[in-house]
Design a protein around this motif. Sequence first.
Motif, short mmCIF file in Angstrom:
data_model
loop_
_atom_site.label_atom_id
_atom_site.label_comp_id
_atom_site.label_asym_id
_atom_site.label_seq_id
_atom_site.Cartn_x
_atom_site.Cartn_y
_atom_site.Cartn_z
N SER A 1 -3.51 -0.96 -0.40
CA SER A 1 -2.19 -0.80 0.23
C SER A 1 -1.12 -0.37 -0.77
N THR B 1 1.85 3.57 4.06
CA THR B 1 1.98 2.26 4.71
C THR B 1 3.24 2.17 5.56
N SER C 1 -0.40 -4.96 9.24
CA SER C 1 -0.40 -4.85 7.78
C SER C 1 -1.82 -4.91 7.26
#
Lengths: 111, 112
Positions: B51, B67, B28
């Motif tokens: 993000s 993402t 992440s």
Amino acid sequence: EPEVTQTPSHQVTQMGQEVILRCVPISNHLYFYWYRQILGQKVEFLVSFYNNEISEKSEIFDDQFSVERPDGSNFTLKIRSTKLEDSAMYFCASSVGTQLGFGPGTRLLVL
Amino acid sequence: SQQGEEDPQALSIQEGENATMNCSYKTSINNLQWYRQNSGRGLVHLILIRSNEREKHSGRLRVTLDTSKKSSSLLITASRAADTASYFCATDDTGTASKLTFGTGTRLQVTL
């Protein structure tokens, strides 16, 4: 536009010798970093420095490495006893937020 | 693959054509950044995408971020010989840029 500067641009040293790489970060930046790039490989994080102490370091940054901010403008990387595998381009960087400004690098060759 | 793998490794195009480079990552992230490196020189920051953003433009640069696929692409439109360089993506997990993880890079050659 302010830039990060590094000296020397090139350094050749014998294995086992100490080297000090110097950097002058951008003046209003608070965070300082060293990265290195072995020829043909990725740029790798070494260490980050904030408020006169190391905030994070990688596995590469072992006891042979140290960083210092000896005065208000310089930021140095010392390699105590160089090894052949320390030959690389060393980049200093600084930031005040999420965008890093990189110096032109010091090419270190260990013979 | 490792965090920050780019493809292609090398790309050769003619001036005026578009160049697309891709970057994949594994963990992440808070943001993803693209840098350019001219041969033997330092890294120059090009663009940052967070993000929660999907696309960003800066001049002739267009960056996308997916993402869900953990991938990003950099498009350089109407390329010039001066765009010849290596291009790297770098991921920032924390949002503080305290430790960027760089990709392997794409070597772009733009010929006249």
